[in-house]
Design an enzyme around this catalytic site. Structure first.
Site, mmCIF file in Angstrom:
data_model
loop_
_atom_site.group_PDB
_atom_site.id
_atom_site.type_symbol
_atom_site.label_atom_id
_atom_site.label_comp_id
_atom_site.label_asym_id
_atom_site.label_seq_id
_atom_site.Cartn_x
_atom_site.Cartn_y
_atom_site.Cartn_z
ATOM 1 C CG HIS A 59 -2.043 0.864 1.271
ATOM 2 N ND1 HIS A 59 -1.989 2.190 0.895
ATOM 3 C CD2 HIS A 59 -3.337 0.639 1.644
ATOM 4 C CE1 HIS A 59 -3.174 2.739 1.051
ATOM 5 N NE2 HIS A 59 -4.013 1.814 1.507
ATOM 6 C CD GLU B 199 -3.043 0.999 -2.245
ATOM 7 O OE1 GLU B 199 -3.413 -0.148 -1.889
ATOM 8 O OE2 GLU B 199 -3.718 2.023 -2.045
#
Length: 289
Positions: free
Chosen positions: A155, A264
């Protein structure tokens, strides 16, 4: 011969401070296997880390590179984004070589993970820095005697100076799920402009990403470019909370949505399925161009 790197303390937590001989630096916390800093050789910080993050056991950190496993977002019965980002990881290896510096961390099942996800597994995160590049590899091995499946992501919060001066190249022609509008769509142009009014509160899952992406930021007359490649991860998420959602986040200052953009590497549309003894690996690499 490689030189071993000892544990230090950063933000009050056990950490590995990587430094390559060419000057590249990165900081990796054992809490969550969380990368919180990356400075390429001769350059400054490339990641966003919220000054309001809670560096506390059991709590997620806002910024850097959280490890999302074994569930992405709320797409399942587990806690949002799974448990890996809030668990303590074990140090396997940390060393400075002639041309790079790297660290390997491992997370395995325990009584708490088995209560919510009844599988035996080894999850390893390898972080390598050299020159202008950062490589992060996430690998999972099924150590049990039944199949397991998971979704997940690296992330990555990329730091920027102004959202309105930032774009992402390489998305043209890709299908995506718009998590805000709750509908599928196709990216018609190669360029995504996250600061435009129609992309405020941006949350998109792009499917089947096979080519590199590039974050482009105009800083006055200069241009900053970060090339983003991924292998093993089939999807990519582009996320920015926008003004209203940022204001509702207790661990992010008002207005800091202007200072970050998440790009991400992810496996979301098709969960990874591992038979007993099988291993999967996915990598995201960033290069300051």
């Amino acid at each position: 011969m490689p030189t071993a790197i000892s544990l230090s303390r950063v933000h009050g937590l056990d950490a590995i401070e990587l430094q390559a001989r060419d000057g590249a630096r990165a900081t990796l916390l054992l809490h969550g296997g969380h990368l919180v800093s990356w400075c390429p050789a001769g350059a400054g910080e490339q990641l966003y880390l919220s000054p309001r993050s809670a560096f506390t056991s059991g709590q997620a950190i806002r910024g850097g590179v959280p490890v999302i496993f074994p569930q992405f977002a709320a797409r399942g019965a587990l806690q949002r984004h799974g448990f890996a980002r809030t668990k303590p990881w074990q140090l396997v290896l940390a060393e400075q070589g002639e041309a790079d510096a790297l660290a390997v961390l491992r997370l395995s099942q325990d009584a708490a993970t088995r209560m919510c996800w009844p599988h035996d597994f080894d999850l390893e995160l390898t972080v390598r820095i050299a020159g202008a590049s950062l490589e992060m590899e996430l690998a999972c091995e099924n150590k049990g005697d039944t199949p397991l499946s998971f979704t997940g992501a690296l992330h990555t919060y990329l730091g920027i100076e102004a959202l309105g001066e930032t774009s992402v190249r390489g998305l043209g022609g890709l299908h995506y799920w718009d998590s805000v509008a709750q509908k599928e769509a196709v990216q018609r142009t190669d360029l995504l402009l996250p600061g435009m009014p129609d992309t405020q509160d941006l949350d998109r899952i792009y499917y089947q990403v096979h080519e590199s992406l590039t974050l482009v930021e105009q800083r006055g007359p200069a241009q900053r470019c970060v090339e983003i490649r991924q292998h093993g991860f089939e999807d990519a998420v582009v996320w920015n909370p926008g003004a209203a959602k940022c204001a509702a986040l207790s661990d992010m200052p008002l207005g800091d949505f202007e200072k970050m953009l998440c790009v991400e590497a992810a496996c979301i549309e098709r969960p990874v399925i591992l038979q007993p003894g099988e291993t999967w690996a996915g990598m995201q690499s960033l290069s300051l161009v």
